[in-house]
Scaffold this active site. Structure first.
Site, mmCIF file in Angstrom:
data_model
loop_
_atom_site.group_PDB
_atom_site.id
_atom_site.type_symbol
_atom_site.label_atom_id
_atom_site.label_comp_id
_atom_site.label_asym_id
_atom_site.label_seq_id
_atom_site.Cartn_x
_atom_site.Cartn_y
_atom_site.Cartn_z
ATOM 1 C CD GLU A 1 -7.623 -23.030 1.918
ATOM 2 O OE1 GLU A 1 -6.858 -22.271 2.521
ATOM 3 O OE2 GLU A 1 -8.159 -24.011 2.430
ATOM 4 C CD GLU B 1 -2.274 8.107 -1.973
ATOM 5 O OE1 GLU B 1 -3.314 8.532 -2.522
ATOM 6 O OE2 GLU B 1 -1.178 8.079 -2.539
ATOM 7 C CG HIS C 1 3.973 0.519 -1.608
ATOM 8 N ND1 HIS C 1 4.818 1.546 -1.228
ATOM 9 C CD2 HIS C 1 2.785 1.114 -1.913
ATOM 10 C CE1 HIS C 1 4.187 2.716 -1.304
ATOM 11 N NE2 HIS C 1 2.940 2.480 -1.703
ATOM 12 C CG HIS D 1 -1.999 2.253 -0.263
ATOM 13 N ND1 HIS D 1 -1.964 1.613 -1.484
ATOM 14 C CD2 HIS D 1 -0.939 3.101 -0.275
ATOM 15 C CE1 HIS D 1 -0.953 2.073 -2.196
ATOM 16 N NE2 HIS D 1 -0.298 2.970 -1.481
ATOM 17 C CG HIS E 1 1.338 3.125 -6.057
ATOM 18 N ND1 HIS E 1 1.213 4.498 -6.056
ATOM 19 C CD2 HIS E 1 1.441 2.772 -4.731
ATOM 20 C CE1 HIS E 1 1.266 4.955 -4.817
ATOM 21 N NE2 HIS E 1 1.394 3.928 -3.997
HETATM 22 O O1 2HA Z 1 1.628 7.462 1.784
HETATM 23 O O2 2HA Z 1 1.970 4.830 -0.078
HETATM 24 O O3 2HA Z 1 0.575 6.048 -1.946
HETATM 25 C C1 2HA Z 1 2.554 6.758 1.072
HETATM 26 C C2 2HA Z 1 1.933 6.032 -0.039
HETATM 27 C C3 2HA Z 1 1.260 6.819 -1.071
HETATM 28 ZN ZN ZN Z 2 1.502 3.947 -1.959
#
Ligand code: 2HA
Ligand code: ZN
Length: 270
Positions: free
Chosen positions: A169, A116, A141, A139, A210
């Site tokens: 808040e 990414e 999940h 990033h 995602h």
């Molecule tokens: O690299 O989360 O979006 C692993 C991820 C890709």
């Molecule tokens: Zn990801």
């Protein structure tokens, strides 16, 4: 040279990835982080004239020429960063043309930065224009936020409003709201460009079905941003199937935003 494993930035990368892993936000190789470093920060630990190898980026990041980042590696697990930073992390400098990364440290097993990387670098460009102090792009999940993606419309305004309504808040932590992208193929320039376009207005961008991107001036601020969004999503998932008896009203939102003097998205208030 000082020992790089003792540097503030390596230690921060280790502790934040460990925290994120334990929160369940980064299963397997899920998630990636890039952290802009200054030359002054890195110079005591590395010979900046010594490039280990060059890695093509696959796009031109001219605006970032000369800039140095510590970045999680592709295919690497957040779970393992703390025990082996030199394999799971790398420090790269963007070359003058902007299309090649010069590896200064790390990716010891011959690896490279996260798939990414385009989304990260393009987001840094967008956020630096909005805030010259921005340094971190993250990033992951997060479980509840991802769950919420399956039961809530994916639209900036309504998604932001639902999150704001879940914790008093929230509007103070992310007054700019959250941007939401539809499901897209990840790991390419196209999702990078779409993320960066949202990052012009938002420090939080949901990747539909995602995960999420967060940006901020340091690790704590960025982590705290995602943590707050995830907390709000958790409350949403705990309550959205139950009759709602009480609610944080738009008047309440305006009252707290004004009390804390934050520049909130007025057009997101009814
Ligand atoms: O690299 O989360 O979006 C692993 C991820 C890709
Ligand atoms: Zn990801």
């Amino acid at each position: 040279m000082k020992e790089i494993l003792k540097s503030k930035f390596v230690k921060e990368m280790c502790s934040v990835t460990a925290n994120m892993y334990r929160l369940g936000w980064d299963e397997r190789n899920g998630g990636n982080i890039s952290y802009l470093l200054t030359e002054e920060e890195v110079a005591p630990y590395l010979d900046l004239d010594k490039v280990i190898r060059k890695i093509p980026i696959g796009f031109e990041a001219k605006e970032l020429a000369g800039k140095i980042f510590i970045v999680t590696g592709t295919g690497k697990y957040f779970k393992n960063v703390e025990s082996d930073p030199e394999t799971n992390l790398g420090i790269v400098r963007i070359d003058q043309k902007g299309d090649t990364a010069e590896l200064l440290w790390g990716y010891k097993d011959g690896g490279r930065f996260t798939s990414e990387f385009p989304a990260h670098m393009m987001s840094h460009v967008a956020r630096l224009k909005a805030d010259p102090n921005n340094r971190v792009v993250m990033h992951c999940h997060p479980t509840n936020l991802l769950a919420m993606n399956f039961v809530h419309e994916l639209d900036d305004r309504s998604f932001t409003r639902s999150l704001w309504q879940m914790c008093t808040e929230c509007i103070v932590v992310f007054p700019d709201g959250v941007g939401v992208l539809p499901w897209m193929l990840c790991g390419n320039n196209e999702i990078g460009e779409a993320t960066a376009a949202k990052m012009k207005d938002y420090r939080v961008v949901v990747w539909g079905l995602h995960g999420v991107y967060g940006a901020g001036k340091d690790m704590d601020e960025t982590f705290g941003l995602i943590e707050t969004v995830e907390k709000a999503a958790e409350i949403y998932m705990l309550t959205s199937h139950l009759p709602r008896i009480n609610t944080i009203t738009d008047d309440n939102l305006v009252t707290i935003a004004e009390a804390f003097k934050v520049n909130y998205r007025k057009d997101f208030i009814d």
